[in-house]
Design an enzyme around this catalytic site. Structure first.
Site, mmCIF file in Angstrom:
data_model
loop_
_atom_site.group_PDB
_atom_site.id
_atom_site.type_symbol
_atom_site.label_atom_id
_atom_site.label_comp_id
_atom_site.label_asym_id
_atom_site.label_seq_id
_atom_site.Cartn_x
_atom_site.Cartn_y
_atom_site.Cartn_z
ATOM 1 N N SER A 1 0.849 -1.192 0.000
ATOM 2 C CA SER A 1 0.000 0.000 0.000
ATOM 3 C C SER A 1 0.882 1.238 0.000
ATOM 4 C CB SER A 1 -0.906 0.023 1.237
ATOM 5 O OG SER A 1 -1.564 1.270 1.369
ATOM 6 N N TYR B 1 -2.728 -1.412 10.144
ATOM 7 C CA TYR B 1 -2.704 -1.701 8.713
ATOM 8 C C TYR B 1 -1.381 -1.246 8.091
ATOM 9 C CZ TYR B 1 -3.945 -1.401 3.750
ATOM 10 O OH TYR B 1 -3.956 -1.532 2.380
#
Length: 240
Positions: A132, A145
């Protein structure tokens, strides 16, 4: 033959569809049994669905067994399975931390372990891990995350150095804001802000990630390994 985890929807589904269009036999893996069955039916051809919890060793072993029985080989692994929660730091419990780590990081290890054990005797393989761009931006309310996806990147680089001698490449893609996923956790105002902040002023599509993944999974990328490829419309350009 390719395995794509998280293939029931979004990025994983788009990647599975694109790889199948390129001629691969794709094993679509996802914990959502109905969703992954539907995706496999949509893709058709020789592709097939396997209900899989990537964070459970026995489930991953069963996936590996089914793939090798059907195809006797594995050329490509794409790790797209992940959960994307927004939790402010003051509300982040250890249980929630471990829930995200279990899927987003432990799952990567288990899938790469299973795949590399098949690829190494064949002296060929392509592994693509979906990370990400948030790991570079330090996105708030996503500490667990971001930590997990940061681990995916550093794990990718380390594994690339360890199994490169077996002619296996290991790369990471760092998506930006993707249209189908972003609507689950951002308000319309936040979505508009993300779009306006992007130098190429639109949200990403799952197909944008699929195109990049297909390149890294191909022989055109045989001398590329250990990289983090942002696919984010230039969102990181002012940062990096």
């Amino acid at each position: 033959t390719a395995i794509v985890s998280g293939a029931a929807r979004g990025i994983g589904r788009a990647i599975a569809k694109r790889l199948a269009a390129e001629g691969a036999t794709v094993a679509l893996a996802d914990i959502d049994a109905d969703g992954v069955d539907n995706a496999a039916c949509e893709i058709g051809g020789s592709s097939f669905a396997v209900a899989t919890d990537v964070a459970e060793p026995d489930s991953v072993a069963a996936l590996r067994s089914q793939v090798t029985k059907k195809t006797e080989r594995l050329d490509v692994l794409v790790n797209a399975a992940a959960i994307v929660p927004f939790v402010p730091w003051d509300e982040l419990t250890f249980e929630e931390w471990r829930r995200v780590m279990r899927v987003n990081l432990d799952g990567i290890y288990l899938m790469c372990r299973a795949a590399s054990d098949i690829m190494r005797p064949k002296q060929y393989g392509r592994i693509v891990n979906i990370a990400s761009n948030s790991i570079f931006a330090g996105t708030p309310n996503m500490a667990h995350y971001v930590a997990a996806k940061g681990g995916v990147l550093t794990f990718t680089r380390s594994l690339a150095t360890e199994i490169g001698g077996d002619k296996i490449t290991v790369n990471a893609i760092c998506p930006g804001y993707i249209e189908t996923a972003i609507q689950d956790y951002l308000t319309p105002k936040q979505i508009a802000g993300a779009r306006d902040r992007t130098p190429l002023p639109r949200l990403g599509l799952p197909s944008d990630i699929a195109h990049a993944c297909t390149f890294l999974a191909s022989d055109h990328a045989e001398w590329i390994t250990g990289i983090a490829l942002p696919v984010d419309g230039g969102w990181l350009a002012p940062i990096m």
